[in-house]
Scaffold this active site. Structure first.
Site, PDB file in Angstrom:
ATOM      1  CG  ASP A  46     -96.212  -7.680 -43.221  1.00 30.80           C
ATOM      2  OD1 ASP A  46     -96.693  -6.558 -43.417  1.00 30.80           O
ATOM      3  OD2 ASP A  46     -95.535  -7.964 -42.206  1.00 30.80           O
ATOM      4  CE1 TYR A  51     -90.888  -8.045 -38.554  1.00 31.08           C
ATOM      5  CE2 TYR A  51     -91.862  -8.774 -40.605  1.00 31.08           C
ATOM      6  CZ  TYR A  51     -91.989  -8.208 -39.357  1.00 31.08           C
ATOM      7  OH  TYR A  51     -93.233  -7.815 -38.917  1.00 31.08           O
ATOM      8  CE  LYS A  80     -94.776  -4.616 -40.880  1.00 30.10           C
ATOM      9  NZ  LYS A  80     -94.199  -5.941 -41.141  1.00 30.10           N
ATOM     10  CG  HIS A 113     -91.829  -2.319 -37.454  1.00 26.74           C
ATOM     11  ND1 HIS A 113     -90.958  -3.205 -38.032  1.00 26.74           N
ATOM     12  CD2 HIS A 113     -92.756  -3.103 -36.841  1.00 26.74           C
ATOM     13  CE1 HIS A 113     -91.339  -4.451 -37.778  1.00 26.74           C
ATOM     14  NE2 HIS A 113     -92.433  -4.406 -37.051  1.00 26.74           N
TER      15      HIS A 113
HETATM   16  N1  LIG Z   1     -96.034  -4.791 -37.232  1.00 25.61           N
HETATM   17  C1  LIG Z   1     -95.625  -5.510 -36.208  1.00 25.61           C
HETATM   18  O1  LIG Z   1     -95.133  -4.990 -35.187  1.00 25.61           O
HETATM   19  C2  LIG Z   1     -95.768  -7.001 -36.276  1.00 25.61           C
HETATM   20  C3  LIG Z   1     -95.600  -7.775 -35.117  1.00 25.61           C
HETATM   21  C4  LIG Z   1     -95.779  -9.159 -35.229  1.00 25.61           C
HETATM   22  C5  LIG Z   1     -96.108  -9.724 -36.452  1.00 25.61           C
HETATM   23  N2  LIG Z   1     -96.230  -8.946 -37.572  1.00 25.61           N
HETATM   24  C6  LIG Z   1     -96.567  -9.527 -38.909  1.00 25.61           C
HETATM   25  O2  LIG Z   1     -97.626 -10.463 -38.756  1.00 25.61           O
HETATM   26  C7  LIG Z   1     -97.179 -11.743 -39.189  1.00 25.61           C
HETATM   27  C8  LIG Z   1     -97.844 -12.865 -38.429  1.00 25.61           C
HETATM   28  O3  LIG Z   1     -97.609 -12.787 -37.051  1.00 25.61           O
HETATM   29  P1  LIG Z   1     -96.730 -13.881 -36.312  1.00 25.61           P
HETATM   30  O4  LIG Z   1     -95.438 -14.017 -36.975  1.00 25.61           O
HETATM   31  O5  LIG Z   1     -96.791 -13.509 -34.880  1.00 25.61           O
HETATM   32  O6  LIG Z   1     -97.457 -15.255 -36.646  1.00 25.61           O
HETATM   33  P2  LIG Z   1     -98.869 -15.971 -36.493  1.00 25.61           P
HETATM   34  O7  LIG Z   1     -99.403 -16.145 -37.862  1.00 25.61           O
HETATM   35  O8  LIG Z   1     -99.709 -15.358 -35.449  1.00 25.61           O
HETATM   36  O9  LIG Z   1     -98.363 -17.393 -35.932  1.00 25.61           O
HETATM   37  C9  LIG Z   1     -97.293 -18.051 -36.563  1.00 25.61           C
HETATM   38  C10 LIG Z   1     -97.004 -19.338 -35.821  1.00 25.61           C
HETATM   39  O10 LIG Z   1     -98.027 -20.288 -36.101  1.00 25.61           O
HETATM   40  C11 LIG Z   1     -97.443 -21.438 -36.755  1.00 25.61           C
HETATM   41  N3  LIG Z   1     -98.388 -21.856 -37.797  1.00 25.61           N
HETATM   42  C12 LIG Z   1     -98.810 -21.148 -38.861  1.00 25.61           C
HETATM   43  N4  LIG Z   1     -99.677 -21.853 -39.594  1.00 25.61           N
HETATM   44  C13 LIG Z   1     -99.823 -23.049 -38.989  1.00 25.61           C
HETATM   45  C14 LIG Z   1    -100.594 -24.210 -39.275  1.00 25.61           C
HETATM   46  N5  LIG Z   1    -101.411 -24.261 -40.338  1.00 25.61           N
HETATM   47  N6  LIG Z   1    -100.497 -25.267 -38.423  1.00 25.61           N
HETATM   48  C15 LIG Z   1     -99.685 -25.207 -37.345  1.00 25.61           C
HETATM   49  N7  LIG Z   1     -98.944 -24.137 -37.019  1.00 25.61           N
HETATM   50  C16 LIG Z   1     -98.995 -23.073 -37.831  1.00 25.61           C
HETATM   51  C17 LIG Z   1     -96.133 -20.948 -37.313  1.00 25.61           C
HETATM   52  O11 LIG Z   1     -95.203 -22.010 -37.384  1.00 25.61           O
HETATM   53  P3  LIG Z   1     -94.412 -22.373 -38.742  1.00 25.61           P
HETATM   54  O12 LIG Z   1     -93.836 -21.106 -39.315  1.00 25.61           O
HETATM   55  O13 LIG Z   1     -93.364 -23.308 -38.241  1.00 25.61           O
HETATM   56  O14 LIG Z   1     -95.407 -23.016 -39.642  1.00 25.61           O
HETATM   57  C18 LIG Z   1     -95.696 -19.956 -36.245  1.00 25.61           C
HETATM   58  O15 LIG Z   1     -95.138 -20.602 -35.132  1.00 25.61           O
HETATM   59  C19 LIG Z   1     -95.657 -11.649 -38.974  1.00 25.61           C
HETATM   60  O16 LIG Z   1     -94.979 -12.699 -39.626  1.00 25.61           O
HETATM   61  C20 LIG Z   1     -95.381 -10.271 -39.494  1.00 25.61           C
HETATM   62  O17 LIG Z   1     -95.381 -10.280 -40.910  1.00 25.61           O
HETATM   63  C21 LIG Z   1     -96.086  -7.596 -37.488  1.00 25.61           C
END
Ligand SMILES: NC(=O)c1ccc[n+]([C@@H]2O[C@H](COP(=O)([O-])OP(=O)(O)OC[C@H]3O[C@@H](n4cnc5c(N)ncnc54)[C@H](OP(=O)(O)O)[C@@H]3O)[C@@H](O)[C@H]2O)c1
Length: 277
Positions: A46, A51, A80, A113
């Site tokens: 994704d 981004y 997006k 988005h």
């Molecule tokens: N459509 C939208 O408006 C929208 C908005 C937000 C997000 N998104 C999508 O959803 C995805 C996920 O959301 P998010 O980026 O908010 O992330 P998330 O998956 O909710 O959290 C990511 C965080 O958790 C940490 N993490 C992940 N796995 C871990 C593990 N096994 N142990 C310890 N820490 C861990 C990551 O650090 P590290 O990277 O340092 O491991 C990062 O700080 C985004 O990347 C994006 O693709 C879409």
């Protein structure tokens, strides 16, 4: 194994049940992260124009396909159109530039988005951009019908925003990508999407890392001998939704997709009752 499972979209396309999220993954590490994810068995990535890492994602995809011999058709790429892009012409430009950066002859899923520019998202009484969103949607429909996208959808759309698209468009969105995680489950919106054949993708399944600091969630993860991100994605899957966990670390990327355990119904109810996270 969850990595080998699919949901079916409303147009018959298959979508892998878990994706690697790449928000806040810098462009210069995106390639190695995508390669690591594909090596770990992920088949769904994704990204988004906003981004600013599409070229890194495209490079990682290209390298991984070359290295593994996996066919492009086996990988599902989502991007997006930025929240601020609200005209037909600008959407057409974005589509072309996105496909060039991704270096792909098709994108599996292109989303709008957000229904409004980010600075206007939570403002009460703000312009709803209903006409503009239909213009953007019609441009996506044309690209979909021309074969540039296998599916099209939206993100951060409310029930009103979705009704606007259902009334003004020809194609029903395949997906609504929204924030869903333990402590934040917008049930009415999820139900509306299900009733209209729109798959809900759960973004920020770990609440962008905040879940790891909630003692009750940590205790529940310990009980199942899994990490919080594993519990968090499993929770989302058991709601019938598609998790998008993000990490830039190879060992975490691997661990986050090991989800072959089951949260029992009592614990699901406990997790569902958590609120305000
Ligand atoms: N459509 C939208 O408006 C929208 C908005 C937000 C997000 N998104 C999508 O959803 C995805 C996920 O959301 P998010 O980026 O908010 O992330 P998330 O998956 O909710 O959290 C990511 C965080 O958790 C940490 N993490 C992940 N796995 C871990 C593990 N096994 N142990 C310890 N820490 C861990 C990551 O650090 P590290 O990277 O340092 O491991 C990062 O700080 C985004 O990347 C994006 O693709 C879409």
């Amino acid at each position: 194994m969850v990595l080998e499972e699919f949901y079916k979209l409303n147009n018959g396309q298959r979508i892998p049940k878990i994706a690697l999220g790449t928000w806040q993954t810098p462009n210069d590490v995106a390639a190695q992260v995508v390669e690591a994810a594909i090596d770990a068995g992920y088949r769904h990535i994704d990204t988004a124009i906003a981004y600013e890492n599409e070229s890194g994602v495209g490079l990682g995809l290209k390298n991984a396909l070359k290295k593994t011999g996996i066919h492009r058709e086996s990988i599902f790429i989502t991007s997006k159109i930025p929240a601020e892009v609200k005209s037909r012409d600008a959407t057409i430009r974005c589509i072309q530039e996105s496909m060039e950066r991704l270096d792909c002859y098709h994108v599996d899923l292109m989303l709008v988005h957000a229904p409004r520019p980010w600075t206007e998202m939570d403002k009460p009484g703000a312009n709803r951009y209903y006409k503009e969103n239909v213009d953007v949607w019609n441009a996506l429909e044309e690209a979909y019908e021309a074969g540039k996208f296998r599916s099209i959808g939206v993100s951060n759309f409310s029930i009103d925003d979705l009704n606007n698209i259902l009334a003004g468009g020809r194609v029903v969105p395949a997906v609504n990508q929204i924030r869903v995680h333990i402590g934040h489950v917008p049930t009415d919106l999820i139900d509306f999407c299900e009733q209209n054949g729109i798959l809900v993708e759960a973004y920020s399944p770990n609440a962008t890392g905040r879940l790891m600091k909630i003692p009750e969630v940590c205790a529940m993860a310990e009980k199942y001998h899994v990490s919080v991100p594993q519990l968090a994605s499993r929770f989302v899957l058991q709601l019938g939704l598609l998790p998008l966990p993000k990490s830039v670390h190879e060992e975490r990327i691997r661990q986050n997709a090991k989800l072959d355990f089951e949260i029992n119904s009592t614990d699901m109810a406990v997790l569902l009752e958590m609120d305000g996270l």
